[in-house]
Design an enzyme around this catalytic site. Structure first.
Site, PDB file in Angstrom:
ATOM      1  N   ASP A  54     -11.707  12.733 -39.692  1.00 31.26           N
ATOM      2  CA  ASP A  54     -10.912  14.417 -39.610  1.00 31.26           C
ATOM      3  C   ASP A  54     -10.694  14.747 -41.002  1.00 31.26           C
ATOM      4  OD1 ASP A  54      -9.185  13.198 -38.579  1.00 31.26           O
ATOM      5  OD2 ASP A  54      -8.943  14.653 -37.222  1.00 31.26           O
ATOM      6  N   SER A  55     -10.265  13.134 -41.246  1.00 29.75           N
ATOM      7  CA  SER A  55      -9.847  13.096 -42.680  1.00 29.75           C
ATOM      8  C   SER A  55     -10.673  14.200 -43.776  1.00 29.75           C
ATOM      9  CB  SER A  55      -9.490  12.253 -43.456  1.00 29.75           C
ATOM     10  OG  SER A  55     -10.583  11.397 -43.127  1.00 29.75           O
ATOM     11  N   ASP A  93     -15.387  11.470 -36.263  1.00 29.63           N
ATOM     12  CA  ASP A  93     -14.073  11.819 -35.747  1.00 29.63           C
ATOM     13  C   ASP A  93     -14.029  12.912 -34.295  1.00 29.63           C
ATOM     14  OD1 ASP A  93     -11.482  10.536 -35.433  1.00 29.63           O
ATOM     15  OD2 ASP A  93     -10.962  11.517 -36.930  1.00 29.63           O
ATOM     16  N   LYS A 123     -14.495   9.081 -32.371  1.00 29.84           N
ATOM     17  CA  LYS A 123     -13.462   8.300 -32.120  1.00 29.84           C
ATOM     18  C   LYS A 123     -11.604   9.740 -31.407  1.00 29.84           C
ATOM     19  CE  LYS A 123     -10.788   8.116 -36.327  1.00 29.84           C
ATOM     20  NZ  LYS A 123      -9.543   8.693 -35.925  1.00 29.84           N
ATOM     21  N   GLU A 125      -8.148  10.696 -30.727  1.00 31.40           N
ATOM     22  CA  GLU A 125      -6.306  10.643 -30.481  1.00 31.40           C
ATOM     23  C   GLU A 125      -5.486  10.145 -29.082  1.00 31.40           C
ATOM     24  OE1 GLU A 125      -5.004  12.480 -34.203  1.00 31.40           O
ATOM     25  OE2 GLU A 125      -5.899  12.120 -35.582  1.00 31.40           O
ATOM     26  N   GLU A 192      -2.538   3.359 -36.288  1.00 28.89           N
ATOM     27  CA  GLU A 192      -2.452   4.057 -37.745  1.00 28.89           C
ATOM     28  C   GLU A 192      -0.416   3.740 -38.471  1.00 28.89           C
ATOM     29  OE1 GLU A 192      -3.740   7.812 -38.793  1.00 28.89           O
ATOM     30  OE2 GLU A 192      -2.975   7.902 -40.685  1.00 28.89           O
TER      31      GLU A 192
HETATM   32  O1  KIV Z   1      -9.611  10.425 -40.473  1.00 30.22           O
HETATM   33  C1  KIV Z   1      -9.622   9.669 -40.824  1.00 30.22           C
HETATM   34  O2  KIV Z   1     -10.027   9.444 -42.147  1.00 30.22           O
HETATM   35  C2  KIV Z   1      -9.135   8.442 -39.214  1.00 30.22           C
HETATM   36  C3  KIV Z   1      -8.872   6.842 -40.072  1.00 30.22           C
HETATM   37  C4  KIV Z   1      -8.155   7.096 -41.403  1.00 30.22           C
HETATM   38  C5  KIV Z   1      -8.517   6.271 -39.232  1.00 30.22           C
HETATM   39  O3  KIV Z   1      -8.412   9.126 -39.030  1.00 30.22           O
END
Ligand code: KIV
Length: 274
Positions: A54-55, A93, A123, A125, A192
């Site tokens: 989600d980056s 994510d 994924k 959190e 992280e």
């Molecule tokens: O969103 C992302 O890129 C991440 C990584 C930094 C693990 O969660």
């Protein structure tokens, strides 16, 4: 143990293969990607896991945080990455508020991501607070990667992107959350920005791979945001980012040369014309 041809020969990276890599001491190389072109390049280089992080909210959409990313954004980018990747395991994510409301909603959204994109895992959190959602997903055959330590979707709760688990209480909570995520069925956990020693303790305690970002050398694998490691996002330079290239300078030079050539009527020449 070094990178072996056995890693590259494997037809498709699966969650089981990642667990076998942990068991046999072979490190897992992961990067983010958000489109088909970059995914294809990374896949050809032998990257094991491509995370559609989600980056993408920061990198692709230009937001300050990952919070505005929607489920539709995730599905759109993950579809593209799946088209580019033939060997790597593609993980999507889950964006903020797509899994926090109820375990039912989380389950349905994870199912949508898998069905509509063709990716192999999601994924999310969190620790104890997400274990019900994780169990629903894993019981139904949806592989889940956990994410502990610094959790960027909680930026407004913590107020900063500082390292986590630096005091004993927080460290103990992260450690216990890792055990709970493993019990709930996660196939791997991203750690992280936590102390290397804490990451080592977790890595030794769980049977599933740990994937570190700013979590030291003892994790079973590593992940970086690709624009950081290729030197495109140079104003973001935490200590854990190693720059393997300086693409920003290369692109700037190339584009400046192109502008110059166009403006001076040096491009195209007659050989480049019909
Ligand atoms: O969103 C992302 O890129 C991440 C990584 C930094 C693990 O969660």
């Amino acid at each position: 143990m070094g990178y072996t041809t056995k890693d590259l020969e494997a037809k498709k990276v699966t969650t089981l293969r990642l667990q076998e890599m942990k068991r046999t001491g072979r490190k897992i190389a992961c990067l983010t990607a958000y489109d088909a072109l970059i995914a294809e390049i990374f896949d050809e280089c032998g990257i094991d896991v491509i995370l559609v992080g989600d980056s993408l909210g920061n990198i692709v959409q230009g937001h300050d945080t990952t919070i505005p990313v929607t489920l539709e954004d995730t599905i759109y980018h993950t579809k593209a990455v799946v088209k580019g990747a033939s060997r790597a395991l593609v993980v999507a994510d889950m964006p903020f508020m797509s899994y926090q409301v109820t375990a039912d909603e989380a389950f349905r959204n994870a199912g949508r991501i898998l069905k509509e994109t063709g990716c192999a895992a999601v994924k999310l959190e969190g620790g104890k607070n997400v274990t019900e959602a994780v169990s629903r997903m894993t019981d139904a055959g949806i592989p889940v990667m956990g994410h502990l330590g610094l959790m960027p979707q909680s930026i407004h709760k913590f107020g900063s992107y500082r390292a986590r688990g630096t005091d004993p209480d927080e460290a103990e909570k992260i450690f216990n959350d890792a055990l709970l995520l493993e019990k709930a069925g996660c196939f791997a956990i991203v750690l992280e920005k936590i102390p290397a020693e804490l990451a080592k303790n977790i890595t030794d305690a769980v049977h599933i791979p740990t994937i570190g970002i700013g979590a030291g050398p003892y994790c079973d694998g590593q992940i970086l945001v690709y624009t950081d490691m290729l030197g495109l996002t140079v104003d973001f330079s935490p200590r854990f980012v190693r720059r393997y290239a300086n693409l920003l300078n290369i692109i700037k030079d190339a584009v400046a040369n192109y502008c110059n050539d166009v403006k001076n009527s040096c491009f195209p020449n007659l050989e480049e014309s019909y």
